[in-house]
Design an enzyme around this catalytic site. Structure first.
Site, mmCIF file in Angstrom:
data_model
loop_
_atom_site.group_PDB
_atom_site.id
_atom_site.type_symbol
_atom_site.label_atom_id
_atom_site.label_comp_id
_atom_site.label_asym_id
_atom_site.label_seq_id
_atom_site.Cartn_x
_atom_site.Cartn_y
_atom_site.Cartn_z
ATOM 1 N N LYS A 1 36.265 31.356 36.531
ATOM 2 C CA LYS A 1 36.467 32.698 37.051
ATOM 3 C C LYS A 1 35.461 33.014 38.153
ATOM 4 C CE LYS A 1 35.935 37.354 37.023
ATOM 5 N NZ LYS A 1 34.740 38.154 37.361
ATOM 6 N N ASP B 1 40.368 37.182 34.892
ATOM 7 C CA ASP B 1 39.488 37.682 33.843
ATOM 8 C C ASP B 1 40.337 38.394 32.797
ATOM 9 O OD1 ASP B 1 40.278 40.005 34.954
ATOM 10 O OD2 ASP B 1 38.309 40.625 35.669
#
Length: 209
Positions: free
Chosen positions: A117, A135
């Site tokens: 991420k 996320d």
DNA sequence: AACTCGGGGCA
DNA sequence: TGCCCAGAGTT
């Protein structure tokens, strides 16, 4: 088509969507994103200007002891891991990457404290590489809307990349995360005030019961 | 898959 | 007062 309707709706709802973290260069974004793990963007933005004024480059962090860095970032929480990861990452940036932040995923993910991420956030926002950082917000919103039907973060990313034109990958992340934070909440999504519920898979599923 | 790190923001 | 926060590493 439904996907293009969703994307155009999000674009109209969030015309100013952008990265919530303050940064002036790839290094600042990398460190800010490491700091942002399980902390609010507001908390991170509160401490990073002073932090980067004192330590503007990776080399400037190297003389710091873990305790010194912990003291500087204490107020955002989870500071022990973050301090350790930031110091180790700065050491690698200096020793292996010439003091610069690498612009490829494999190198970024080799840095302590940097997962997929964070790597995607840095690639897309600091280097202009199309990427979708998934996320918890993006995962939830994308799967509710029907832009993805996936059980994992990685599979969600792959499906979004397949369903969204590449030139919109970066901005789509900002649209989805903004929608997740402002409207499509985890517990109580504000469906009654959401312009997307006519095309939302999760909304249709709920209203059929 | 579960566990750990964590003080601050906000209702 | 209680819940959540632009995750990642270790076991």
């Amino acid at each position: 088509m439904t996907v293009s309707f969703i994307l155009s709706s999000l674009a109209r709802l969030y015309p100013d969507a952008q990265c919530a973290l303050l940064f002036r260069n790839p290094f600042e974004l990398l460190i800010a994103t490491i700091l942002a793990a399980q902390a609010t963007d507001k908390s991170v933005n509160k401490i990073t200007p002073e932090l980067f004024r004192k330590y503007p480059t990776p080399a400037d962090f190297l003389p710091l002891s873990p305790e010194e860095l912990e003291a500087s970032i204490r107020t955002i929480g989870l500071y022990k891991n973050k301090a350790r990861h930031i110091l180790a990452t700065c050491t690698l940036l200096v020793s292996r990457f010439g003091g610069e932040v690498p612009a490829d995923r494999a190198s970024l993910e080799s840095l302590p404290g940097v997962g997929r991420k964070t790597a995607n956030v840095v690639l897309s926002n600091a280097f202009g590489v199309p990427a979708i950082a998934v996320d918890t917000h993006v995962f939830r919103v994308a799967n509710r809307l029907g832009l993805a039907q996936a059980a994992t973060v990685l599979e969600t990313e792959r499906q979004l990349m397949g369903n969204i034109p590449e030139e919109q990958w970066t901005i789509a992340h900002h649209w989805l995360i903004t929608h997740g934070r402002q409207v499509c909440h985890a517990r109580k999504p504000a469906c009654s005030s959401c312009d997307l519920h006519p095309v939302c898979a999760d909304y249709h599923k709920k209203t059929e019961e």
